[in-house]
Design a protein around this motif. Structure first.
Motif, PDB file in Angstrom:
ATOM      1  N   VAL A  96       0.830  -1.200   0.000  1.00 49.49           N
ATOM      2  CA  VAL A  96       0.000   0.000   0.000  1.00 49.49           C
ATOM      3  C   VAL A  96       0.867   1.254   0.000  1.00 49.49           C
ATOM      4  O   VAL A  96       0.642   2.184  -0.774  1.00 49.49           O
ATOM      5  N   ASN A  97       1.880   1.264   0.865  1.00 48.86           N
ATOM      6  CA  ASN A  97       2.758   2.427   0.948  1.00 48.86           C
ATOM      7  C   ASN A  97       3.487   2.687  -0.363  1.00 48.86           C
ATOM      8  O   ASN A  97       3.628   3.830  -0.787  1.00 48.86           O
ATOM      9  N   TRP A  98       3.953   1.617  -1.003  1.00 44.39           N
ATOM     10  CA  TRP A  98       4.674   1.794  -2.268  1.00 44.39           C
ATOM     11  C   TRP A  98       3.746   2.295  -3.369  1.00 44.39           C
ATOM     12  O   TRP A  98       4.146   3.097  -4.207  1.00 44.39           O
ATOM     13  N   VAL A  99       2.492   1.807  -3.367  1.00 43.70           N
ATOM     14  CA  VAL A  99       1.533   2.276  -4.361  1.00 43.70           C
ATOM     15  C   VAL A  99       1.299   3.777  -4.187  1.00 43.70           C
ATOM     16  O   VAL A  99       1.346   4.547  -5.153  1.00 43.70           O
ATOM     17  N   ILE A 100       1.081   4.194  -2.943  1.00 42.51           N
ATOM     18  CA  ILE A 100       0.879   5.624  -2.668  1.00 42.51           C
ATOM     19  C   ILE A 100       2.112   6.407  -3.114  1.00 42.51           C
ATOM     20  O   ILE A 100       2.006   7.428  -3.794  1.00 42.51           O
ATOM     21  N   TRP A 101       3.283   5.881  -2.738  1.00 40.66           N
ATOM     22  CA  TRP A 101       4.538   6.555  -3.092  1.00 40.66           C
ATOM     23  C   TRP A 101       4.659   6.700  -4.604  1.00 40.66           C
ATOM     24  O   TRP A 101       5.023   7.751  -5.126  1.00 40.66           O
ATOM     25  N   LEU A 102       4.313   5.613  -5.330  1.00 45.16           N
ATOM     26  CA  LEU A 102       4.411   5.606  -6.783  1.00 45.16           C
ATOM     27  C   LEU A 102       3.491   6.664  -7.390  1.00 45.16           C
ATOM     28  O   LEU A 102       3.901   7.436  -8.262  1.00 45.16           O
ATOM     29  N   VAL A 104       2.266   9.338  -5.958  1.00 41.79           N
ATOM     30  CA  VAL A 104       2.790  10.666  -5.638  1.00 41.79           C
ATOM     31  C   VAL A 104       3.988  10.998  -6.535  1.00 41.79           C
ATOM     32  O   VAL A 104       4.103  12.104  -7.068  1.00 41.79           O
ATOM     33  N   SER A 105       4.875  10.011  -6.730  1.00 40.65           N
ATOM     34  CA  SER A 105       6.067  10.226  -7.562  1.00 40.65           C
ATOM     35  C   SER A 105       5.686  10.547  -9.000  1.00 40.65           C
ATOM     36  O   SER A 105       6.243  11.439  -9.626  1.00 40.65           O
ATOM     37  N   VAL A 106       4.716   9.779  -9.526  1.00 40.41           N
ATOM     38  CA  VAL A 106       4.314   9.948 -10.916  1.00 40.41           C
ATOM     39  C   VAL A 106       3.643  11.308 -11.114  1.00 40.41           C
ATOM     40  O   VAL A 106       3.871  11.996 -12.109  1.00 40.41           O
ATOM     41  N   THR A 107       2.810  11.708 -10.137  1.00 38.15           N
ATOM     42  CA  THR A 107       2.058  12.949 -10.303  1.00 38.15           C
ATOM     43  C   THR A 107       2.900  14.173  -9.973  1.00 38.15           C
ATOM     44  O   THR A 107       2.568  15.273 -10.396  1.00 38.15           O
ATOM     45  N   SER A 108       3.984  14.014  -9.235  1.00 44.86           N
ATOM     46  CA  SER A 108       4.826  15.166  -8.964  1.00 44.86           C
ATOM     47  C   SER A 108       6.033  15.080  -9.899  1.00 44.86           C
ATOM     48  O   SER A 108       6.488  13.984 -10.238  1.00 44.86           O
ATOM     49  N   SER A 109       6.556  16.236 -10.296  1.00 43.48           N
ATOM     50  CA  SER A 109       7.630  16.208 -11.291  1.00 43.48           C
ATOM     51  C   SER A 109       8.949  15.767 -10.669  1.00 43.48           C
ATOM     52  O   SER A 109       9.821  15.249 -11.350  1.00 43.48           O
ATOM     53  N   ASP A 110       9.080  15.989  -9.369  1.00 37.83           N
ATOM     54  CA  ASP A 110      10.333  15.622  -8.701  1.00 37.83           C
ATOM     55  C   ASP A 110      10.316  14.177  -8.256  1.00 37.83           C
ATOM     56  O   ASP A 110       9.266  13.575  -8.069  1.00 37.83           O
ATOM     57  N   MET A 111      11.513  13.665  -8.041  1.00 37.26           N
ATOM     58  CA  MET A 111      11.662  12.335  -7.456  1.00 37.26           C
ATOM     59  C   MET A 111      11.262  12.461  -5.984  1.00 37.26           C
ATOM     60  O   MET A 111      11.804  13.302  -5.261  1.00 37.26           O
ATOM     61  N   VAL A 112      10.307  11.666  -5.564  1.00 34.59           N
ATOM     62  CA  VAL A 112       9.858  11.729  -4.176  1.00 34.59           C
ATOM     63  C   VAL A 112      10.704  10.788  -3.321  1.00 34.59           C
ATOM     64  O   VAL A 112      10.993   9.665  -3.728  1.00 34.59           O
ATOM     65  N   TYR A 113      11.090  11.268  -2.155  1.00 35.85           N
ATOM     66  CA  TYR A 113      11.897  10.447  -1.240  1.00 35.85           C
ATOM     67  C   TYR A 113      11.192   9.113  -0.966  1.00 35.85           C
ATOM     68  O   TYR A 113       9.996   9.098  -0.657  1.00 35.85           O
TER      69      TYR A 113
END
Length: 141
Positions: A96-102, A104-113
Motif C-alpha cells: 500500500v505504501n509503495w503504491v501511494i509513493w508511486l 505521488v512520484s508519478v504525479t509530482s515532477s520531482d523524485m519523491v523520497y
C-alpha cells in the motif's frame, strides 16, 4: 531446595527470557493470544529483569510444558500462522505504501523520497530476526 522455585525478585537470565518467549509463541500459535498481544508481551519480556516480572507475562495463560513441545519446532523453517500473518500484514502495508509513493512520484515532477523504506525497513528487520532466530530478541542499538 527446589531448583525451579526461584524467588520473584531473583534476576532472570537470557535463557529464562527465551523460555518465556517460546511459551508466548506457543500460546500465539494456539490462538490464545493475538499477534498484537504477543508483540506487547515480547516487548515487556525483554525489559523484565526478575522472575516475578517474567511470571506476570504468562500468569493468565495455562502452563505449556516446553519439554513436551516437539524439539523440531525451533528447527523447522515453515512458519506458524502467527508469523505468516505478521509477514502478510507487513507485505500488505508495504505494498500500500509503495503504491501511494508511486502515485505521488508519478504525479509530482520531482523524485519523491522513498519513505516506504522507513515503514518496511525496521518492521521487516524485526520480523526477519524473529523468523530466523525465533526467540532471539532484536538487538537494541
Amino acid at each position: 531446595m527446589g531448583g525451579m522455585a526461584n524467588s520473584p525478585e531473583m534476576r532472570a537470565s537470557d535463557a529464562d527470557r527465551d523460555r518465556v518467549a517460546a511459551i508466548l509463541r506457543e500460546h500465539t500459535a494456539q490462538g490464545r493470544i493475538t499477534m498484537d498481544e504477543f508483540n506487547e508481551r515480547l516487548e515487556q519480556l525483554y525489559q523484565s529483569k526478575t522472575y516475578g516480572e517474567l511470571a506476570r507475562l504468562t500468569s493468565d495463560l495455562p502452563d505449556v510444558d516446553l519439554r513436551h513441545l516437539p524439539v523440531k519446532a525451533t528447527e523447522k523453517r515453515d512458519l506458524h500462522s502467527g508469523m505468516r500473518a505478521a509477514w502478510g500484514a507487513w507485505a500488505v502495508a508495504s505494498g500500500v505504501n509503495w503504491v501511494i509513493w508511486l502515485i505521488v512520484s508519478v504525479t509530482s515532477s520531482d523524485m519523491v523520497y522513498p519513505w516506504p523504506l522507513w515503514v518496511m525497513g525496521p518492521w521487516g528487520v524485526i520480523l526477519l530476526m524473529s523468523t530466523i532466530f525465533g526467540n532471539n530478541q532484536p538487538k537494541r542499538s
